[in-house]
Design a protein around this motif. Sequence first.
Motif, PDB file in Angstrom:
ATOM      1  N   MET A 105     -14.663  32.017 -22.407  1.00 31.04           N
ATOM      2  CA  MET A 105     -15.955  31.326 -21.905  1.00 31.04           C
ATOM      3  C   MET A 105     -15.732  30.986 -20.355  1.00 31.04           C
ATOM      4  N   ALA A 106     -14.496  30.321 -20.298  1.00 33.34           N
ATOM      5  CA  ALA A 106     -14.427  29.699 -18.888  1.00 33.34           C
ATOM      6  C   ALA A 106     -14.206  31.076 -17.912  1.00 33.34           C
ATOM      7  N   ALA A 107     -13.887  32.235 -18.278  1.00 33.28           N
ATOM      8  CA  ALA A 107     -13.715  33.343 -17.452  1.00 33.28           C
ATOM      9  C   ALA A 107     -15.307  33.792 -17.070  1.00 33.28           C
ATOM     10  N   MET A 108     -16.091  33.686 -18.134  1.00 36.83           N
ATOM     11  CA  MET A 108     -17.555  34.160 -18.024  1.00 36.83           C
ATOM     12  C   MET A 108     -18.225  33.283 -17.067  1.00 36.83           C
ATOM     13  N   ALA A 109     -17.977  31.966 -17.102  1.00 34.17           N
ATOM     14  CA  ALA A 109     -18.456  31.153 -16.339  1.00 34.17           C
ATOM     15  C   ALA A 109     -18.168  31.334 -14.750  1.00 34.17           C
ATOM     16  N   ALA A 110     -17.057  31.479 -14.652  1.00 35.44           N
ATOM     17  CA  ALA A 110     -16.383  31.863 -13.230  1.00 35.44           C
ATOM     18  C   ALA A 110     -16.887  33.175 -12.770  1.00 35.44           C
ATOM     19  N   LEU A 111     -17.179  34.107 -13.595  1.00 36.70           N
ATOM     20  CA  LEU A 111     -17.649  35.374 -13.039  1.00 36.70           C
ATOM     21  C   LEU A 111     -19.062  35.325 -12.591  1.00 36.70           C
ATOM     22  N   GLN A 112     -19.670  34.599 -13.413  1.00 36.47           N
ATOM     23  CA  GLN A 112     -21.142  34.356 -13.178  1.00 36.47           C
ATOM     24  C   GLN A 112     -21.420  33.413 -11.752  1.00 36.47           C
ATOM     25  N   SER A 113     -20.496  32.354 -11.829  1.00 37.79           N
ATOM     26  CA  SER A 113     -20.745  31.600 -10.447  1.00 37.79           C
ATOM     27  C   SER A 113     -20.212  32.627  -9.284  1.00 37.79           C
ATOM     28  N   SER A 114     -19.179  33.459  -9.277  1.00 38.29           N
ATOM     29  CA  SER A 114     -18.907  34.420  -8.141  1.00 38.29           C
ATOM     30  C   SER A 114     -20.146  35.290  -7.983  1.00 38.29           C
ATOM     31  N   PHE A 115     -20.816  35.574  -8.937  1.00 35.59           N
ATOM     32  CA  PHE A 115     -22.000  36.605  -8.387  1.00 35.59           C
ATOM     33  C   PHE A 115     -22.999  35.918  -7.995  1.00 35.59           C
ATOM     34  N   THR A 116     -23.420  34.440  -8.499  1.00 36.61           N
ATOM     35  CA  THR A 116     -24.432  34.046  -7.537  1.00 36.61           C
ATOM     36  C   THR A 116     -24.187  33.612  -6.199  1.00 36.61           C
ATOM     37  N   SER A 117     -22.774  33.142  -6.140  1.00 37.56           N
ATOM     38  CA  SER A 117     -22.513  33.197  -4.662  1.00 37.56           C
ATOM     39  C   SER A 117     -22.469  34.218  -3.630  1.00 37.56           C
ATOM     40  N   LEU A 118     -22.495  35.564  -4.104  1.00 36.32           N
ATOM     41  CA  LEU A 118     -22.852  36.559  -3.357  1.00 36.32           C
ATOM     42  C   LEU A 118     -24.262  36.908  -3.156  1.00 36.32           C
ATOM     43  N   SER A 119     -24.668  37.299  -1.854  1.00 39.56           N
ATOM     44  CA  SER A 119     -25.873  37.314  -1.495  1.00 39.56           C
ATOM     45  C   SER A 119     -26.009  38.850  -0.910  1.00 39.56           C
ATOM     46  N   LEU A 120     -26.323  39.751  -1.736  1.00 41.02           N
ATOM     47  CA  LEU A 120     -26.588  41.307  -1.390  1.00 41.02           C
ATOM     48  C   LEU A 120     -27.974  41.561  -0.850  1.00 41.02           C
ATOM     49  N   SER A 121     -27.897  41.283   0.494  1.00 39.66           N
ATOM     50  CA  SER A 121     -28.989  41.740   1.267  1.00 39.66           C
ATOM     51  C   SER A 121     -28.630  43.174   1.754  1.00 39.66           C
ATOM     52  N   SER A 122     -29.659  43.688   2.385  1.00 36.60           N
ATOM     53  CA  SER A 122     -29.544  45.084   2.927  1.00 36.60           C
ATOM     54  C   SER A 122     -28.233  45.287   4.098  1.00 36.60           C
ATOM     55  N   ASN A 123     -28.247  44.213   4.885  1.00 36.92           N
ATOM     56  CA  ASN A 123     -27.521  44.112   6.052  1.00 36.92           C
ATOM     57  C   ASN A 123     -26.319  43.342   5.855  1.00 36.92           C
ATOM     58  N   SER A 124     -25.876  42.849   4.503  1.00 40.84           N
ATOM     59  CA  SER A 124     -24.728  42.038   4.578  1.00 40.84           C
ATOM     60  C   SER A 124     -23.306  42.807   4.473  1.00 40.84           C
ATOM     61  N   PHE A 125     -23.474  44.205   4.146  1.00 45.39           N
ATOM     62  CA  PHE A 125     -22.112  44.807   4.138  1.00 45.39           C
ATOM     63  C   PHE A 125     -22.161  45.635   5.340  1.00 45.39           C
ATOM     64  N   LEU A 126     -23.110  46.125   6.205  1.00 47.23           N
ATOM     65  CA  LEU A 126     -23.012  46.972   7.281  1.00 47.23           C
ATOM     66  C   LEU A 126     -22.174  46.509   8.268  1.00 47.23           C
ATOM     67  N   GLY A 127     -21.280  47.087   8.705  1.00 42.16           N
ATOM     68  CA  GLY A 127     -20.565  46.944  10.003  1.00 42.16           C
ATOM     69  C   GLY A 127     -19.229  46.086   9.684  1.00 42.16           C
ATOM     70  N   GLN A 128     -18.875  45.779   8.337  1.00 41.44           N
ATOM     71  CA  GLN A 128     -17.868  44.698   8.087  1.00 41.44           C
ATOM     72  C   GLN A 128     -16.666  45.755   7.301  1.00 41.44           C
ATOM     73  N   HIS A 129     -15.563  45.299   7.567  1.00 41.30           N
ATOM     74  CA  HIS A 129     -14.371  46.399   7.154  1.00 41.30           C
ATOM     75  C   HIS A 129     -13.934  45.435   5.833  1.00 41.30           C
ATOM     76  N   PHE A 130     -13.337  46.158   4.719  1.00 41.52           N
ATOM     77  CA  PHE A 130     -12.857  45.719   3.946  1.00 41.52           C
ATOM     78  C   PHE A 130     -11.560  45.284   4.096  1.00 41.52           C
TER      79      PHE A 130
END
Length: 196
Positions: A1-26
């Motif tokens: 259960m704790a793992a699911m809660a951690a996963l949900q919190s990580s998804f909410t912290s990500l902001s997936l906008s159209s320009n968020s990943f452009l020009g960034q290196h992994f």
Amino acid sequence: MAAMAALQSSFTSLSLSSNSFLGQHFSPLLYPSLTKSTEKPCPIVMRLKRWERKECKPNSLPVLHKMHVKVGDTVKIISGREKGKTGEISKIFRHNSTVVVKDINLKTKHVKGRGEDEPGQIIKIEAPIHSSNVMLYSKEQNVASRVGHKILEDGKRVRYLIKTGEIIDSAENWERVVKDKEKTEVAATVGGAAAS
């Protein structure tokens, strides 16, 4: 259960906008599958033709294979469509171990016209055969044989037919091959001068 809660919190912290990943290196530490493995280097391949690749050494020189036949040898075809026919080798290609035998393995080639004075035509050309499909042939005894090497009394290393003992690399054969080559070069230069 704790793992699911951690996963949900990580998804909410990500902001997936159209320009968020452009020009960034992994970062390669986060994504190990994107890093290239340097365990085994791939072989260097040199471009020969559009459809054919030539294997090269690390210094970019082509790998030339040792062959049991030379220009001017009489050979017998031991496999393929032309099996059983005999002829003389006119050209060898050491980068892919193929040989061209006179009047054997003829292919049709369509040549495009280069103007009004030179129309298009259909010609027959000799296609290469792999050297493993030819065997040295003795005209005197009408037998095909494998090739062997021996050193004569004068220290010269020659090839001979194992079945018959006949020496292939004689001085007369080489003189004949050199004369034929000079004749073809002279004919090519005369033909080239006449065309221009």
